[in-house]
Scaffold this motif. Structure first.
Motif, mmCIF file in Angstrom:
data_model
loop_
_atom_site.group_PDB
_atom_site.id
_atom_site.type_symbol
_atom_site.label_atom_id
_atom_site.label_comp_id
_atom_site.label_asym_id
_atom_site.label_seq_id
_atom_site.Cartn_x
_atom_site.Cartn_y
_atom_site.Cartn_z
ATOM 1 N N LYS A 133 12.222 15.489 16.892
ATOM 2 C CA LYS A 133 12.739 14.129 17.087
ATOM 3 C C LYS A 133 13.295 13.675 15.749
ATOM 4 O O LYS A 133 12.807 14.075 14.696
ATOM 5 N N SER A 138 22.431 4.935 15.704
ATOM 6 C CA SER A 138 23.261 5.418 16.806
ATOM 7 C C SER A 138 24.314 4.401 17.196
ATOM 8 O O SER A 138 24.007 3.228 17.409
ATOM 9 N N ALA A 142 22.048 3.050 22.450
ATOM 10 C CA ALA A 142 21.074 2.248 21.700
ATOM 11 C C ALA A 142 21.775 1.218 20.811
ATOM 12 O O ALA A 142 21.321 0.084 20.694
ATOM 13 N N THR A 146 17.380 4.196 15.995
ATOM 14 C CA THR A 146 16.552 4.641 17.112
ATOM 15 C C THR A 146 16.008 6.037 16.835
ATOM 16 O O THR A 146 16.414 6.678 15.873
ATOM 17 N N SER A 148 15.634 9.810 18.593
ATOM 18 C CA SER A 148 16.179 10.631 19.673
ATOM 19 C C SER A 148 15.601 12.034 19.624
ATOM 20 O O SER A 148 15.075 12.466 18.603
ATOM 21 N N ASP A 149 15.749 12.739 20.740
ATOM 22 C CA ASP A 149 15.303 14.131 20.848
ATOM 23 C C ASP A 149 16.452 15.062 20.498
ATOM 24 O O ASP A 149 17.542 14.954 21.075
ATOM 25 N N SER A 152 17.951 16.990 23.466
ATOM 26 C CA SER A 152 18.714 16.324 24.530
ATOM 27 C C SER A 152 20.100 16.975 24.592
ATOM 28 O O SER A 152 20.591 17.507 23.598
ATOM 29 N N HIS A 154 23.003 15.714 24.722
ATOM 30 C CA HIS A 154 23.976 15.050 23.853
ATOM 31 C C HIS A 154 23.912 15.576 22.417
ATOM 32 O O HIS A 154 24.946 15.778 21.779
ATOM 33 N N TYR A 155 22.711 15.792 21.900
ATOM 34 C CA TYR A 155 22.582 16.216 20.508
ATOM 35 C C TYR A 155 22.494 17.721 20.330
ATOM 36 O O TYR A 155 22.989 18.255 19.340
#
Length: 168
Positions: A133, A138, A142, A146, A148-149, A152, A154-155
């Motif tokens: 994480k 962002s 968001a 924030t 984020s993982d 995910s 997106h990343y």
């Protein structure tokens, strides 16, 4: 009488040498633990800005942050020099293997529209390889700082590399 002085002298020398060795071990332990404390402190410091609005080219918690402004601001608090622009991370340090990721390392991503230029950065706050994480500013849903993982969709598809800016 001389024998008792000699025994006292030898006892003092031996006792002093044990005390010195103990002090050296203590200082080594402090130095080893200091690295961990610094990395954890970076994340603790960064988390106090969760929810701070995203602001293009921002690097002020009172106004907002962009991704590189946030990373720069956090590390600057610890007197660690890092690039102000996400593109500045392209050629620094070497890429770390996911199994070597540590809290406080910087994740570097391609832009979401262009996978040939660097467009985003964040700080690992929970190290677990490609399941880590990270905390970042962002511009997406968001619209703020924030967590984020990395895994995910997106990343993970934008991931470029991970760099350690704390080890010299």
């Amino acid at each position: 009488m001389k024998l008792s002085h000699y025994i006292a002298f030898v006892s003092i020398v031996l006792f002093s040498s044990f005390t010195i060795k103990k002090e050296n071990k203590t200082s080594i332990l402090i130095e080893e633990n200091q690295t961990k404390i610094d990395r954890d402190s970076i994340v603790i410091y960064a988390k106090q800005y969760l929810g701070t609005p995203y602001l293009y080219a921002g690097n002020d918690p009172k106004k907002g942050f962009d991704c590189s402004g946030f990373v720069n601001y956090v590390f600057q608090h610890f007197s660690v020099s890092v690039p102000r622009s996400s593109s500045g991370y392209k050629n620094i340090n070497t890429t770390k293997s996911p199994e070597d990721f540590k809290v406080g390392d910087v994740l570097v991503f391609y832009g979401y529209k262009n996978n040939t230029i660097i467009g985003h950065v964040g700080i690992i706050c929970e190290a677990n390889g490609m399941h880590s994480k990270f905390i970042h500013a962002s511009s997406g849903k968001a619209g703020s700082v924030t967590i984020s993982d990395l895994d995910s969709e997106h990343y993970s598809k934008r991931y470029y590399k991970c760099v350690d800016v704390l080890s010299k």
